[in-house]
Scaffold this active site. Structure first.
Site, short mmCIF file in Angstrom:
data_model
loop_
_atom_site.label_atom_id
_atom_site.label_comp_id
_atom_site.label_asym_id
_atom_site.label_seq_id
_atom_site.Cartn_x
_atom_site.Cartn_y
_atom_site.Cartn_z
N GLN A 58 8.31 -4.67 -2.90
CA GLN A 58 7.66 -3.77 -3.85
C GLN A 58 8.62 -2.64 -4.20
OE1 GLN A 58 4.02 -2.07 -2.27
NE2 GLN A 58 2.78 -3.72 -3.13
N TRP A 86 -5.61 -4.40 2.11
CA TRP A 86 -4.28 -4.74 2.60
C TRP A 86 -4.42 -5.58 3.86
CZ3 TRP A 86 -5.63 -0.06 0.47
CH2 TRP A 86 -4.96 0.27 -0.71
N HIS A 123 2.51 -2.27 2.08
CA HIS A 123 2.93 -1.77 0.77
C HIS A 123 3.99 -0.69 0.98
CE1 HIS A 123 -0.71 1.30 0.83
NE2 HIS A 123 -0.09 1.22 1.98
N ALA A 175 2.11 8.43 -9.17
CA ALA A 175 2.78 7.41 -8.36
C ALA A 175 2.47 6.04 -8.93
CB ALA A 175 2.30 7.49 -6.92
N VAL A 182 -4.86 7.69 -5.20
CA VAL A 182 -4.68 8.30 -6.52
C VAL A 182 -6.03 8.63 -7.15
CG1 VAL A 182 -2.41 7.40 -7.17
CG2 VAL A 182 -4.43 5.95 -7.44
N ARG A 199 2.18 -9.09 4.46
CA ARG A 199 0.73 -9.17 4.54
C ARG A 199 0.31 -10.48 5.17
NH1 ARG A 199 -1.43 -6.58 -1.20
NH2 ARG A 199 -0.14 -4.71 -1.01
N1 DAH Z 1 0.23 0.32 -2.86
C1 DAH Z 1 -0.53 -0.43 -3.82
C2 DAH Z 1 -0.58 -1.88 -3.40
O1 DAH Z 1 0.25 -2.32 -2.69
C3 DAH Z 1 0.05 -0.31 -5.19
C4 DAH Z 1 -0.08 1.07 -5.76
C5 DAH Z 1 -1.15 1.39 -6.54
C6 DAH Z 1 0.85 2.04 -5.48
C7 DAH Z 1 -1.28 2.65 -7.10
C8 DAH Z 1 0.73 3.32 -6.00
C9 DAH Z 1 -0.35 3.61 -6.82
O2 DAH Z 1 1.61 4.29 -5.77
O3 DAH Z 1 -0.46 4.86 -7.34
O4 DAH Z 1 -1.46 -2.57 -3.80
#
Ligand code: DAH
Length: 348
Positions: A214, A157, A174, A311, A257, A200
């Site tokens: 998002q 990120w 995010h 998620a 995750v 970002r």
């Molecule tokens: N936060 C991640 C991103 O911005 C995307 C994401 C991936 C969110 C997996 C989630 C997850 O909740 O389980 O790249």
């Protein structure tokens, strides 16, 4: 002055009064005949020069003429005012038969429309829509999401830091920090989606914006499994991209995750044969997801032995680009009405 002159005066006064067309002309006339220095005042002054016999009759005649001209003046005034009013009304008249000028209606931004559509799809699946802060504590953006300081995953990120001395504050890169904030506030079962702006430090190109939107999804309960995740996301994709969509889940890595997946749908342009849109693979990845990491559950005080959750996180611009066949992400935020007004679906 004799009665003859008075008669002449009378005729002149009437003639000039009848000729007066404006209020200005009327007041000139009034000054000339009935004013303090007017003709009738003059006539009265001459009374003194008359003999005792002549004076009463002449005085009476002057008074009678004064009353007559005053009445005539008022009557003429009415007429002139009425005429002026009519003139005014005529020049101000609105032609109600003219067609109206079209009013420019604003339209909802295509991303806003999509946020509402996604929100509505998930509402029907039992998810509440909530929002959270764009300026975020690094604890929520990273630490609580199982990305400790100095962990190499932080580099994924490209974060914009607002403050980094005593306390690290970032523009959220995010929407995932809202997983933590939501679980801190609520007891399971939890079912929320969180649309919102993210930032970002990016080099801009056709697929990268420094600012984008998002949506985060989070479900936590007892006995939730990967099956719930797969079923819900497949339903979501089919509602958004058509009921015949095939879906694909592949392993991926996100620190918050375990296991993590990337979720793809078959290409709606070539239906899997391979084309430019799917870069020849037949599949289009639309989001990242997974089962919430036990460390994240523990960080918010949930018992990871009792609760499980899943998620996902998904970029709206990418969804919109696929849905509407847009090839450059920068188009969304250049405020060009020629682009934006194409999305005038009335969803307000
Ligand atoms: N936060 C991640 C991103 O911005 C995307 C994401 C991936 C969110 C997996 C989630 C997850 O909740 O389980 O790249």
């Amino acid at each position: 002055m004799g009665t003859d002159q008075l008669d002449q005066l009378r005729r002149d006064a009437h003639a000039q009064l009848d000729a007066a067309r404006t209020t200005d002309e009327l007041s000139d006339w009034h000054a000339r005949y009935l004013g303090r220095k007017g003709a009738l005042t003059d006539a009265m002054r001459q009374l003194g020069a008359l003999s005792d016999e002549e004076r009463p009759a002449f005085g009476k005649a002057v008074n009678a003429l004064k009353t007559e001209l005053s009445d005539a003046f008022e009557a003429r005034q009415e007429i002139v005012r009425g005429a002026q009013l009519n003139e005014h009304l005529a020049s101000d008249a609105i032609d109600v038969t003219l067609p109206g000028r079209p009013v420019d209606l604003g339209t909802l931004h295509p991303i806003t429309q999509l946020v509402r559509e996604v929100s509505s799809i998930f509402a029907h699946l039992g998810f509440q829509t909530i929002e959270g802060p764009e300026v975020e504590d690094a604890y929520y953006a990273f630490d609580a999401l199982n990305i400790p300081k100095d962990h190499p995953a932080r580099d994924v990120w490209d974060t914009i830091f607002v403050q980094s001395e005593s306390r690290e504050i970032v523009l959220r890169p995010h929407t995932s920090p809202m997983q933590v904030r939501t679980m801190e506030r609520l007891k399971p079962p939890v079912r929320v989606i969180v649309p919102g702006r993210c930032y970002r430090y990016e080099a801009l190109d056709a697929t990268h914006e420094w600012h984008f939107q998002q949506v985060e999804g989070l479900a936590v309960d007892e006995h939730l499994t990967m099956t719930d995740l797969k079923g819900t996301l497949a339903e979501f994709a089919r509602q958004l991209f058509g009921p015949q969509r095939k879906v694909r889940f592949r392993c991926d890595y996100f620190p918050f995750v375990e296991p993590g997946v990337d979720f793809a749908i078959d290409c709606m342009v070539c239906h899997g044969d391979g084309c430019r849109v799917c870069k020849g693979t037949g599949w289009i990845e639309i989001l990242g997801a997974g089962m919430v990491h036990p460390n994240v559950l523990a960080n918010v005080g949930y018992d990871p032995d009792r609760y499980t959750g899943w998620a996902f996180g998904c970029g709206f611009e990418r969804l919109a680009m696929l849905k509407y066949g847009i090839t450059d992400i920068r188009a969304f935020y250049q405020s060009d009405l020629r682009f934006l007004s194409q999305f005038d679906r009335a969803t307000a």
